[in-house]
Design an enzyme around this catalytic site. Structure first.
Site, PDB file in Angstrom:
ATOM      1  N   ILE A  16       0.809  -1.222   0.000  1.00 30.43           N
ATOM      2  CA  ILE A  16       0.000   0.000   0.000  1.00 30.43           C
ATOM      3  C   ILE A  16       0.840   1.269   0.000  1.00 30.43           C
ATOM      4  CG2 ILE A  16      -1.997  -1.069   1.107  1.00 30.43           C
ATOM      5  CD1 ILE A  16      -1.052  -0.010   3.778  1.00 30.43           C
ATOM      6  N   GLY A  18       5.212   3.083   0.422  1.00 29.88           N
ATOM      7  CA  GLY A  18       6.626   2.883   0.700  1.00 29.88           C
ATOM      8  C   GLY A  18       7.403   4.164   0.529  1.00 29.88           C
ATOM      9  N   GLY A  19       8.597   4.191   1.085  1.00 25.71           N
ATOM     10  CA  GLY A  19       9.470   5.345   0.989  1.00 25.71           C
ATOM     11  C   GLY A  19      10.882   4.887   0.696  1.00 25.71           C
ATOM     12  N   GLY A  20      11.836   5.776   0.931  1.00 26.99           N
ATOM     13  CA  GLY A  20      13.211   5.455   0.625  1.00 26.99           C
ATOM     14  C   GLY A  20      13.794   4.396   1.546  1.00 26.99           C
ATOM     15  N   MET A  21      13.227   4.266   2.745  1.00 31.29           N
ATOM     16  CA  MET A  21      13.803   3.354   3.721  1.00 31.29           C
ATOM     17  C   MET A  21      13.022   2.057   3.851  1.00 31.29           C
ATOM     18  SD  MET A  21      14.799   4.111   7.708  1.00 31.29           S
ATOM     19  CE  MET A  21      13.133   4.382   8.266  1.00 31.29           C
ATOM     20  N   ALA A  22      11.707   2.088   3.634  1.00 29.39           N
ATOM     21  CA  ALA A  22      10.895   0.909   3.913  1.00 29.39           C
ATOM     22  C   ALA A  22       9.715   0.832   2.960  1.00 29.39           C
ATOM     23  CB  ALA A  22      10.406   0.943   5.367  1.00 29.39           C
ATOM     24  N   VAL A  24       5.545  -0.514   2.819  1.00 29.51           N
ATOM     25  CA  VAL A  24       4.410  -0.694   3.726  1.00 29.51           C
ATOM     26  C   VAL A  24       3.396  -1.622   3.062  1.00 29.51           C
ATOM     27  CG1 VAL A  24       2.624   0.434   5.084  1.00 29.51           C
ATOM     28  CG2 VAL A  24       4.782   1.609   4.666  1.00 29.51           C
ATOM     29  N   LYS A  39       5.265  -2.295   8.172  1.00 23.65           N
ATOM     30  CA  LYS A  39       6.360  -1.577   7.512  1.00 23.65           C
ATOM     31  C   LYS A  39       7.594  -2.467   7.543  1.00 23.65           C
ATOM     32  CE  LYS A  39       6.974   2.884   7.735  1.00 23.65           C
ATOM     33  NZ  LYS A  39       7.294   4.268   8.139  1.00 23.65           N
ATOM     34  N   ASP A 133      10.055  15.363  10.557  1.00 28.73           N
ATOM     35  CA  ASP A 133       9.725  15.074   9.148  1.00 28.73           C
ATOM     36  C   ASP A 133       8.224  15.227   8.916  1.00 28.73           C
ATOM     37  OD1 ASP A 133      10.318  14.505   6.534  1.00 28.73           O
ATOM     38  OD2 ASP A 133      10.346  12.335   6.788  1.00 28.73           O
TER      39      ASP A 133
END
Length: 720
Positions: A16, A18-22, A24, A39, A133
């Site tokens: 569903i 996600g970002g640069g680190m993880a 989801v 996550k 953030d």
């Protein structure tokens, strides 16, 4: 990952976000039967201790908070190299999606959202947690309107000694506070600055600072002013603009003192008396020493030339005089008498020449180094959606390098297609490295075994995985022993890999058992009953045939179980029957001889005999044509509670009846039915079932002879 059961408890359903680190995923908690968000740290960071620490810090930071506007943390764990956080699943959208779809938002809606974010920050700051953030991507809005702040991945405790990182800054550049961009200590007011930018974007649909690179955006946070919100959207009330202006002051001391103070201002900003309040103005009490400003140039005083001193100064006085000359920017001249021949390095001309040579050398050295460092900038080609080979070629032709190793992950894009790149839409130094993310194709899930499960439950699960309803077929329906709607077989088969986005799933469904009408078996012969049951697809085993004594003829079906005649029975069902094994032990067979004459001698009469006994009422013995007197033997069955009665009809009229009792110790005596005239000599007739010896010379010549089976099949078996 989809279809995997993480930690033996969380069944991954679909990705569903996600970002640069993880990344989801939406998952199902098998233990508590609820939807959760999981996550998972990206695979390329599982060996990076810094990322793992940051990932765990997110769980610790959020877990220490308990607030309706903060996403709850349920669990954290590690399975092999998979690091994961289990958190509350929010059904809805993130604020960035809402802004992209319908910004600018109405002021009341924007204030409603901002107030909930601010309330979450109040709770976080009271627990000494700085988010660092705050941005629309990290604000979730449920379908019920509840705002949830998430992603505490770079949060820091206020008291931590590592609140900044040396040489680098972590966060989202468009929402940086100025102090965050400089890499200095970030406190509560840094979050308020980011919230001000979020409000600015909600109400204008634009970001306050844009740039060609992250560095240029960060510099604008430090040095430039932004276009005021009401200049873009005049419908913004002045009171609301004042909140944004104060939250986004570059000097932290001019912002709100705390999130609580900002929350109070937000809650009253839409009150009627505040809508047209004066525009907020700010005056710094002390300037920022790092601020860019115009200053006068610093100049030295002109040297003062003095005549030579008449006296020779001592060494101490000379040092004092030189120090004074240094402090007053003047030149002292020594007495010509004290001057001797100067060394060459103290003579003006050689020193000037040497100085010029050194300066020239330094100039050419600096220029050489500068030329080597002055690398031209080139635009980064946009290679997303290209095949890997084409993307690499385009980057290399632009004078850039592809960072190795290329990151390969499962993605919705076709296999071998670049789905993401670093440094897109910007200029970089020639020779810089570009990171490419290449798709390994859609991650195929293993098909679940749905056999034995209900169709409705299977369809819900497949739709949750991303299989659309129009690609699920269940038209194949067959009879079976399973309940109606139960899945009997499937395509793809269980365990086969399939793509939920494209796969077509086909089920064979049970219609339940096929039913047949139960036949009437009572009164039928055993063999006939077996044939009827076999024709209907029903089963009758020898173990299900019960035999018991009865006054019915041997082999006659007395009862059927468990289904009555006409009932709807599942095909293949087991049936039991009860069959007569013959007369009971207390039943007695009696023989009644009767001599019957025709009504008139020499004329034919029709004789009809009917009897009632333990086996039934008004049983037809049979009919005979006689022209002379004949003897008939009638067999009947008597029981302790049932006597017999034999009735004789002649030419259709009842002429006599004879009882046969159970209590009689002897066979009944012969009875006579005379005619209207003196009868001729009696001709004995054989008892039914007996064979009478015949004269070979006369056999077959008497038309009135009664055949051996004279009962014409009406006398029951065993009762002759």
């Amino acid at each position: 990952m989809i279809g995997h059961e993480l930690g033996g408890r969380y069944e991954i359903i679909t990705r569903i976000g996600g970002g640069g680190m993880a990344l989801v995923y939406k998952a199902h908690d098998l233990l508590l039967n609820r939807k959760v968000a999981v996550k998972v740290l990206r695979q390329q960071f599982v060996h990076d201790e810094e990322f793992i620490r940051r990932f765990r810090r997110e769980a610790q930071s959020a877990a220490s908070l308990s607030h309706p506007n903060v996403v709850s943390i349920y669990d954290v764990g590690q399975e092999d190299e998979v690091h994961y956080i289990v958190m509350e699943y929010v059904e809805g959208s993130n604020l960035n999606e809402i802004i992209q779809e319908r910004a600018p938002l109405q002021p009341d809606e924007a204030i409603h959202i901002a107030a909930q974010i601010c309330d979450a920050l109040v709770n976080a700051h009271q627990n000494q947690i700085i988010h660092r953030d705050i941005k629309p991507h990290n604000i979730l809005i449920g379908n019920n309107g509840r705002v949830k702040v998430t992603d505490f991945g770079i949060a820091r405790a206020v008291t931590a000694s590592t609140i900044t990182q040396t040489g680098s800054v972590v966060g989202s550049v468009h929402y940086f506070s100025p102090e965050h961009a400089k890499g200095t200590s970030t406190g509560e007011k840094s979050d308020l600055y980011s919230l001000g930018i979020v409000m600015y974007q909600m109400l204008t649909g634009k970001l306050p600072f844009q740039g060609e690179s992250p560095i240029s955006v960060a510099l604008k946070h430090l040095q430039e002013t932004f276009v005021e919100p009401r200049a873009i959207n005049p419908l913004i009330p002045q009171s609301v603009e004042n909140v944004i202006l104060r939250a986004m002051r570059k000097n932290p001391s001019e912002r709100y003192a705390s999130a609580s103070e900002m929350l109070k201002d937000l809650e009253t900003s839409l009150q009627a008396q505040r809508l047209h309040e004066p525009k907020a103005t700010f005056f710094s009490e002390a300037g920022d020493l790092d601020e860019t400003r115009v200053m006068p140039a610093i100049r030295q005083s002109a040297p003062e030339v003095r005549p030579a001193a008449p006296e020779v100064p001592s060494s101490r006085e000379k040092a004092s005089s030189q120090q004074a000359a240094s402090n007053t920017q003047t030149i002292e001249w020594e007495d010509e008498k004290q001057k001797g021949p100067k060394p060459w390095w103290k003579r003006p001309l050689p020193m000037i020449i040497l100085t010029l040579v050194v300066i020239a050398g330094l100039y050419f050295a600096v220029k050489s180094v500068s030329n080597s460092l002055d690398v031209p900038e080139v635009p980064v080609p946009y290679v997303v959606n290209m095949e890997e080979a084409q993307a690499v070629q385009a980057i290399e032709e632009a004078g850039l390098m592809v960072e190795q190793p290329i990151i390969r992950e499962f993605n919705e894009a076709a296999k071998g297609i670049v789905y993401e790149q670093s440094k897109a839409n910007m200029k970089v130094k020639k020779g810089a490295s570009i990171r490419l993310y290449v798709s390994e194709g859609t991650e195929l899930s293993a098909m679940t075994d749905y056999s034995g499960r209900q169709l409705t439950a299977a369809m819900e699960e497949l739709e949750a995985l991303g299989v659309s309803k129009d690609r699920i077929s269940s038209s194949d329906k067959v009879f079976s022993d399973e309940d109606p709607g139960t899945i009997l077989s499937q395509t793809p088969a269980a365990g086969e890999p399939f793509d939920p986005k494209t796969a077509a799933v086909r089920f064979t469904i049970s219609k339940g058992q096929e039913t047949v009408v139960m036949p009437d078996l009572v009164g039928k012969k055993e063999a006939e009953a077996k044939v009827l049951l076999s024709q209907q697809g029903l089963k009758l085993s020898d173990d299900n045939i019960v035999r018991e004594p009865s006054y019915e003829p041997e082999g006659t079906v007395l009862a059927q179980f468990p289904y009555e005649k006409g009932a709807q029975v599942g095909k293949g069902a087991e049936v039991s029957i009860t069959v007569s094994s013959g007369l009971p032990s207390d039943a007695i067979q009696r023989k009644l001889p009767i001599v019957i004459s025709p009504a008139q001698a020499g004329h034919s009469s029709e004789i009809r005999i009917v009897y009632s006994d333990a086996t039934g009422e008004n049983i037809e013995w049979g009919k005979r044509k006689i022209k002379d007197t004949q003897r008939f033997t009638i067999k009947v069955i008597v029981a302790p509670n049932k006597d017999a009665m034999v009735m004789v009809f002649r030419d259709g009229l009842l002429v006599d009846s004879f009882p046969v009792t159970y209590d009689s110790a002897e066979e009944p005596s012969e009875q006579t039915v005379p005619g209207k005239e003196e009868p001729p000599p009696v001709i004995d007739q054989p008892a039914q079932g007996e064979v009478q010896p015949t004269d070979p010379n006369t056999a077959g010549t008497d038309p009135n002879t009664v055949p051996e089976d004279g009962n014409e099949g009406n006398q029951p078996d065993g009762q002759q």
